[in-house]
Scaffold this motif. Structure first.
Motif, PDB file in Angstrom:
ATOM      1  N   LEU A  56       1.787   6.660  -6.801  1.00 16.62           N
ATOM      2  CA  LEU A  56       0.693   7.537  -7.202  1.00 16.62           C
ATOM      3  C   LEU A  56       1.051   8.997  -6.921  1.00 16.62           C
ATOM      4  O   LEU A  56       0.729   9.893  -7.690  1.00 16.62           O
ATOM      5  CB  LEU A  56      -0.568   7.143  -6.419  1.00 16.62           C
ATOM      6  CG  LEU A  56      -1.896   7.529  -7.052  1.00 16.62           C
ATOM      7  CD1 LEU A  56      -2.032   6.928  -8.432  1.00 16.62           C
ATOM      8  CD2 LEU A  56      -3.050   7.074  -6.164  1.00 16.62           C
ATOM      9  N   ARG A  57       1.737   9.220  -5.818  1.00 23.69           N
ATOM     10  CA  ARG A  57       2.122  10.578  -5.428  1.00 23.69           C
ATOM     11  C   ARG A  57       2.960  11.248  -6.516  1.00 23.69           C
ATOM     12  O   ARG A  57       2.690  12.371  -6.911  1.00 23.69           O
ATOM     13  CB  ARG A  57       2.910  10.552  -4.115  1.00 23.69           C
ATOM     14  CG  ARG A  57       3.145  11.891  -3.478  1.00 23.69           C
ATOM     15  CD  ARG A  57       4.252  11.818  -2.435  1.00 23.69           C
ATOM     16  NE  ARG A  57       5.539  11.636  -3.081  1.00 23.69           N
ATOM     17  CZ  ARG A  57       6.349  12.624  -3.435  1.00 23.69           C
ATOM     18  NH1 ARG A  57       6.009  13.870  -3.171  1.00 23.69           N
ATOM     19  NH2 ARG A  57       7.489  12.380  -4.044  1.00 23.69           N
ATOM     20  N   PHE A 111      -5.932   3.815   1.428  1.00 24.95           N
ATOM     21  CA  PHE A 111      -4.517   3.680   1.810  1.00 24.95           C
ATOM     22  C   PHE A 111      -4.397   3.382   3.310  1.00 24.95           C
ATOM     23  O   PHE A 111      -3.632   2.512   3.723  1.00 24.95           O
ATOM     24  CB  PHE A 111      -3.727   4.955   1.492  1.00 24.95           C
ATOM     25  CG  PHE A 111      -3.427   5.112   0.021  1.00 24.95           C
ATOM     26  CD1 PHE A 111      -2.993   4.026  -0.734  1.00 24.95           C
ATOM     27  CD2 PHE A 111      -3.557   6.340  -0.599  1.00 24.95           C
ATOM     28  CE1 PHE A 111      -2.705   4.180  -2.085  1.00 24.95           C
ATOM     29  CE2 PHE A 111      -3.267   6.495  -1.949  1.00 24.95           C
ATOM     30  CZ  PHE A 111      -2.847   5.416  -2.693  1.00 24.95           C
ATOM     31  N   VAL A 121      -4.402  17.374  10.142  1.00 26.10           N
ATOM     32  CA  VAL A 121      -3.428  17.040   9.110  1.00 26.10           C
ATOM     33  C   VAL A 121      -4.058  16.174   8.027  1.00 26.10           C
ATOM     34  O   VAL A 121      -5.006  15.435   8.283  1.00 26.10           O
ATOM     35  CB  VAL A 121      -2.183  16.324   9.687  1.00 26.10           C
ATOM     36  CG1 VAL A 121      -1.370  17.263  10.532  1.00 26.10           C
ATOM     37  CG2 VAL A 121      -2.571  15.099  10.495  1.00 26.10           C
ATOM     38  N   GLN A 159       7.916  16.426   3.109  1.00 29.70           N
ATOM     39  CA  GLN A 159       6.574  17.004   3.020  1.00 29.70           C
ATOM     40  C   GLN A 159       5.653  16.382   4.063  1.00 29.70           C
ATOM     41  O   GLN A 159       4.895  17.079   4.732  1.00 29.70           O
ATOM     42  CB  GLN A 159       5.987  16.781   1.634  1.00 29.70           C
ATOM     43  CG  GLN A 159       6.464  17.808   0.625  1.00 29.70           C
ATOM     44  CD  GLN A 159       5.997  17.483  -0.786  1.00 29.70           C
ATOM     45  OE1 GLN A 159       5.040  16.735  -0.977  1.00 29.70           O
ATOM     46  NE2 GLN A 159       6.680  18.040  -1.763  1.00 29.70           N
ATOM     47  N   LYS A 174       0.938  11.527 -10.034  1.00 25.58           N
ATOM     48  CA  LYS A 174      -0.076  12.582 -10.126  1.00 25.58           C
ATOM     49  C   LYS A 174       0.530  13.928 -10.508  1.00 25.58           C
ATOM     50  O   LYS A 174      -0.166  14.796 -10.998  1.00 25.58           O
ATOM     51  CB  LYS A 174      -0.829  12.714  -8.793  1.00 25.58           C
ATOM     52  CG  LYS A 174      -1.881  11.639  -8.583  1.00 25.58           C
ATOM     53  CD  LYS A 174      -2.826  12.006  -7.434  1.00 25.58           C
ATOM     54  CE  LYS A 174      -3.930  10.976  -7.321  1.00 25.58           C
ATOM     55  NZ  LYS A 174      -5.025  11.405  -6.434  1.00 25.58           N
ATOM     56  N   VAL A 175       1.795  14.111 -10.177  1.00 23.42           N
ATOM     57  CA  VAL A 175       2.460  15.358 -10.558  1.00 23.42           C
ATOM     58  C   VAL A 175       3.596  15.042 -11.538  1.00 23.42           C
ATOM     59  O   VAL A 175       4.678  15.612 -11.462  1.00 23.42           O
ATOM     60  CB  VAL A 175       2.976  16.144  -9.335  1.00 23.42           C
ATOM     61  CG1 VAL A 175       1.826  16.804  -8.606  1.00 23.42           C
ATOM     62  CG2 VAL A 175       3.743  15.248  -8.384  1.00 23.42           C
ATOM     63  N   TYR A 203      -2.447   0.293   5.148  1.00 28.43           N
ATOM     64  CA  TYR A 203      -1.344   0.391   6.119  1.00 28.43           C
ATOM     65  C   TYR A 203      -1.581  -0.541   7.305  1.00 28.43           C
ATOM     66  O   TYR A 203      -0.648  -0.990   7.956  1.00 28.43           O
ATOM     67  CB  TYR A 203      -1.178   1.822   6.645  1.00 28.43           C
ATOM     68  CG  TYR A 203      -0.873   2.854   5.586  1.00 28.43           C
ATOM     69  CD1 TYR A 203      -0.205   2.498   4.415  1.00 28.43           C
ATOM     70  CD2 TYR A 203      -1.241   4.182   5.759  1.00 28.43           C
ATOM     71  CE1 TYR A 203       0.061   3.449   3.443  1.00 28.43           C
ATOM     72  CE2 TYR A 203      -0.962   5.133   4.799  1.00 28.43           C
ATOM     73  CZ  TYR A 203      -0.318   4.767   3.643  1.00 28.43           C
ATOM     74  OH  TYR A 203      -0.051   5.706   2.688  1.00 28.43           O
ATOM     75  N   ASN A 245       1.328  14.876   8.133  1.00 27.93           N
ATOM     76  CA  ASN A 245       0.544  13.676   7.803  1.00 27.93           C
ATOM     77  C   ASN A 245       1.358  12.388   7.922  1.00 27.93           C
ATOM     78  O   ASN A 245       0.822  11.295   7.748  1.00 27.93           O
ATOM     79  CB  ASN A 245      -0.134  13.809   6.434  1.00 27.93           C
ATOM     80  CG  ASN A 245       0.844  13.926   5.295  1.00 27.93           C
ATOM     81  OD1 ASN A 245       1.830  13.199   5.234  1.00 27.93           O
ATOM     82  ND2 ASN A 245       0.575  14.847   4.377  1.00 27.93           N
ATOM     83  N   LYS A 265       2.405   1.726  -3.353  1.00 28.71           N
ATOM     84  CA  LYS A 265       1.412   2.239  -4.311  1.00 28.71           C
ATOM     85  C   LYS A 265       1.170   3.727  -4.093  1.00 28.71           C
ATOM     86  O   LYS A 265       1.088   4.503  -5.035  1.00 28.71           O
ATOM     87  CB  LYS A 265       0.076   1.501  -4.108  1.00 28.71           C
ATOM     88  CG  LYS A 265      -0.147   0.345  -5.033  1.00 28.71           C
ATOM     89  CD  LYS A 265      -1.649   0.030  -5.057  1.00 28.71           C
ATOM     90  CE  LYS A 265      -1.903  -1.417  -4.746  1.00 28.71           C
ATOM     91  NZ  LYS A 265      -3.254  -1.732  -4.318  1.00 28.71           N
ATOM     92  N   LYS A 266       1.048   4.085  -2.834  1.00 33.74           N
ATOM     93  CA  LYS A 266       0.794   5.491  -2.516  1.00 33.74           C
ATOM     94  C   LYS A 266       1.942   6.360  -3.012  1.00 33.74           C
ATOM     95  O   LYS A 266       1.725   7.433  -3.579  1.00 33.74           O
ATOM     96  CB  LYS A 266       0.610   5.660  -1.007  1.00 33.74           C
ATOM     97  CG  LYS A 266       0.313   7.086  -0.607  1.00 33.74           C
ATOM     98  CD  LYS A 266       0.991   7.489   0.670  1.00 33.74           C
ATOM     99  CE  LYS A 266       1.937   8.594   0.523  1.00 33.74           C
ATOM    100  NZ  LYS A 266       2.741   8.948   1.628  1.00 33.74           N
ATOM    101  N   PHE A 318      -4.267  13.388  -2.270  1.00 28.26           N
ATOM    102  CA  PHE A 318      -5.252  12.343  -2.505  1.00 28.26           C
ATOM    103  C   PHE A 318      -6.687  12.752  -2.209  1.00 28.26           C
ATOM    104  O   PHE A 318      -6.937  13.725  -1.513  1.00 28.26           O
ATOM    105  CB  PHE A 318      -4.877  11.103  -1.684  1.00 28.26           C
ATOM    106  CG  PHE A 318      -3.502  10.605  -2.037  1.00 28.26           C
ATOM    107  CD1 PHE A 318      -3.257  10.072  -3.292  1.00 28.26           C
ATOM    108  CD2 PHE A 318      -2.457  10.707  -1.141  1.00 28.26           C
ATOM    109  CE1 PHE A 318      -1.990   9.640  -3.649  1.00 28.26           C
ATOM    110  CE2 PHE A 318      -1.189  10.276  -1.485  1.00 28.26           C
ATOM    111  CZ  PHE A 318      -0.951   9.743  -2.745  1.00 28.26           C
ATOM    112  N   THR A 376       0.824  -1.209   0.000  1.00 28.29           N
ATOM    113  CA  THR A 376       0.000   0.000   0.000  1.00 28.29           C
ATOM    114  C   THR A 376       0.858   1.259   0.000  1.00 28.29           C
ATOM    115  O   THR A 376       0.606   2.195  -0.759  1.00 28.29           O
ATOM    116  CB  THR A 376      -0.919   0.015   1.236  1.00 28.29           C
ATOM    117  OG1 THR A 376      -1.652  -1.204   1.279  1.00 28.29           O
ATOM    118  CG2 THR A 376      -1.874   1.185   1.187  1.00 28.29           C
ATOM    119  N   LEU A 377       1.873   1.281   0.850  1.00 34.32           N
ATOM    120  CA  LEU A 377       2.730   2.464   0.932  1.00 34.32           C
ATOM    121  C   LEU A 377       3.479   2.660  -0.387  1.00 34.32           C
ATOM    122  O   LEU A 377       3.645   3.789  -0.861  1.00 34.32           O
ATOM    123  CB  LEU A 377       3.712   2.313   2.109  1.00 34.32           C
ATOM    124  CG  LEU A 377       4.621   3.500   2.401  1.00 34.32           C
ATOM    125  CD1 LEU A 377       3.835   4.792   2.543  1.00 34.32           C
ATOM    126  CD2 LEU A 377       5.432   3.249   3.676  1.00 34.32           C
TER     127      LEU A 377
END
Ligand code: ADP
Ligand code: MG
Lengths: 251, 300
Positions: free
Chosen positions: A13-14, B100, B87, A80, A17-18, B104, A86, A9-10, B92, A6-7
């Motif tokens: 995607l991060r 997500f 936060v 970031q 997307k840019v 995790y 986050n 994939k995230k 997303f 999952t991490l």
């Protein structure tokens, strides 16, 4: 294991997307370098017998872009997350240190490889031959991105502010990648500078990567593999320990 | 029988500041528990230690019987935390964020539960909106959903209603009550004492890293001076009534009123002294008064 996937994939995607900033921009930069340097220096001596300077330049530029982008991916994502706060959403779930490290690392490698492929694609018409040694090519691409990706994780965890990360990038990563024989064969350097270049791990990434294309390089690919592989293993072990200890992530 | 949360002699120092000073208490299964204290009391620091976001210098914390350090994995699976700071990840959408977060925690195919959370929290029509585009209150709801993706039996909310509009506060509390009724253990910190009073069965108060009170809400309320009478007088307070005087406030005398019959005596003393009563009101103690008293070092 699913936490890792999952991490990962995230993280993919991060940057995807840019993609304009994270993939297109570095590819364009590399293309500009290629156009300018090959124009200015095309009358230069052949770097290797039968290899024109314009062709010689391409793998170096590709590896340099891969290295810089692999570093940028993990370091900027982590800083970031830390600055916006986050990162807490990654620290609350039970994600193990190897999963955390592996996901950021693998995403950095993917970003590096995508950028590298982009650079090769747009510069190939300057006379890039088909790779003489595709396996060596792949090994150095992956390991090179891995070293810089791991270094990016370390920098992202260590830095508390964007300034500190920028300093790391400008005063360490940029000189290491620029002074690594991207634009010249280090055999053309005076002995002192040739010696200094041999201390730079990025030199071995680029030299090894070049070997993949031309089947010849400044040093033996086995030496390059040992240096780059050794750096990767040592750095990974160290960064993974850093994460497991909670350094700068858990107070 | 284990406790939902057990905190045993937990201390934590930041340089010269003793942020937590040998805190010990337990929270039982299914409780609705409030952790109160002024800013800087150490509430967030304690929650961070429960969640493994920070490590205590001393002591031990268990979540559903699992040590937060040696059995971190189990402890974290049992705990859902809504952090105090607002936060979010601006890359997303709401649904991506929740998918997500499920991942995790090792959970695949969580769509049914995610949909239910979105529905319960009034986020269904925002599911595909980017986090950046949400209002503060909506972001807070997403944070609540994030804390619940893995259906934790123990839920900790760190000032979830700070800076949130009234409507959201009420819907949030309705939802949290529902979770509690369904068997979840709830711990919350809040600045709105009436919330703690209305919702919680047991209350812990912290001050400067110490636990200074821990009681059933009703005991806490009844143990402190039950009533006060506030008087605006035409003259001085007679000497005979001085022992009852608690303080003066806005030109009024506030007297303790151990029981209501005492009021009769107060009034006759005033008549004797020829002091006229211009205004009189009797107050029942509420949590706020108990809180203020405790925080100023007095005994409840
Ligand atoms: N990471 C940190 N470094 C130094 N001091 C901290 C840190 N986190 C909290 N503190 C201090 O610890 C004390 C308790 O803070 P906190 O737990 O946030 O209180 P509360 O949540 O009750 O308002 C405060 O004085 C705060 O400044
Ligand atoms: Mg707090």
């Amino acid at each position: 294991m699913y936490g890792f996937i999952t991490l990962f994939k995230k993280e993919i995607l991060r940057f995807w997307k840019v993609g304009f900033q994270t993939v297109m921009a570095p590819v364009l930069t590399a293309l500009l370098y290629q156009m300018i340097f090959s124009h200015v220096l095309s009358q230069h001596v052949e770097a290797y017998p039968g290899v024109s300077y314009t062709a010689f330049l391409i793998p170096g530029l590709a590896m340099m872009s891969m290295a810089q982008n692999a570093f940028a991916n993990s370091s900027s994502s982590l800083i970031q997350s830390k600055i916006t706060g986050n990162i807490v959403f990654l620290l609350l779930p039970p994600i193990s240190a190897p999963a955390f490290f592996g996901a950021y690392l693998l995403a950095s490698i993917v970003r590096g490889l995508v950028v590298g492929a982009g650079v090769l694609l747009v510069t190939a018409w300057f006379g890039l031959p088909l790779p003489a040694q595709p396996l060596w090519l792949l090994a150095f691409a992956v390991l090179g991105c891995g070293v810089l990706g791991a270094l990016g994780i370390m920098a992202g965890i260590w830095a508390d502010k964007f300034d500190q990360l920028a300093a790391f990038q400008n005063f360490l990563i940029m000189p290491l990648t620029f002074l690594s024989g991207v634009f010249y064969s280090i055999n053309s350097l005076p002995p002192l500078w040739r010696g200094v270049s041999h201390l730079n791990p990025v030199f071995y990434m680029i030299d090894g990567f070049r070997y993949g294309f031309f089947g010849q390089a400044d040093v033996s690919p086995w030496l390059s593999l040992a240096v780059v592989g050794g750096c990767f293993v040592a750095l990974s072990a160290w960064v993974m320990r850093l994460i497991a200890s909670g350094y700068k992530l858990r107070h | 029988m284990t406790h939902a949360i057990s905190i045993d002699a937990v201390s934590k120092r930041f340089a010269s500041l003793q942020a937590l000073d040998r805190i010990s208490f337990t929270v039982e299964h299914g409780e609705f528990f409030a952790l109160l204290g002024p800013n800087g009391a150490g509430k967030t620091t304690l929650i961070s230690a429960m969640a493994g976001l920070s490590r205590a210098d001393n002591g031990q914390i268990r979540i559903m019987g699992h040590d937060t350090v040696t059995e971190a994995r189990d402890a974290r699976m049992k705990l859902g935390v809504v952090p105090q700071e607002l936060v979010f990840d601006p890359f997303f959408t709401v649904r991506e964020t929740l998918t997500f977060q499920s991942g995790y925690f090792g959970i695949r195919h969580n769509d049914a539960w995610v949909d239910e959370l979105l529905h319960k929290l009034g986020l269904t029509d925002k599911a595909n909106v980017n986090m950046r585009a949400l209002s503060g209150g909506m972001k807070r709801r997403v944070m609540v959903a994030q804390a619940l993706v893995h259906r934790p039996p123990v839920i900790v909310l760190d000032e979830p209603t700070a800076g949130v509009d009234v409507e959201l506060r009420q819907s949030l509390w309705a939802f949290v009550k529902e979770l509690n009724a369904a068997g979840h253990t709830i711990v919350l910190t809040t600045h709105y004492l009436e919330e703690a009073e209305a919702l919680c069965s047991r209350i812990a108060m912290m001050k400067k890293g110490r636990l200074i009170a821990l009681e059933n809400k009703d005991t806490l309320l009844s143990r402190s001076a039950a009533r006060e009478v506030s008087l605006q007088l035409s003259g001085e307070l007679p000497a005979s009534l001085q022992p009852l005087s608690l303080r003066q406030q806005d030109g009024r005398h506030i007297l303790a009123l151990p029981d209501i019959a005492k009021l009769e005596q107060v009034l006759s003393e005033l008549r004797l002294a020829a002091v006229e009563v211009r205004e009189l009101s009797v107050h029942e103690t509420d949590l706020e008064q108990v809180f203020v008293k405790l925080m100023h070092g007095g005994q409840a």
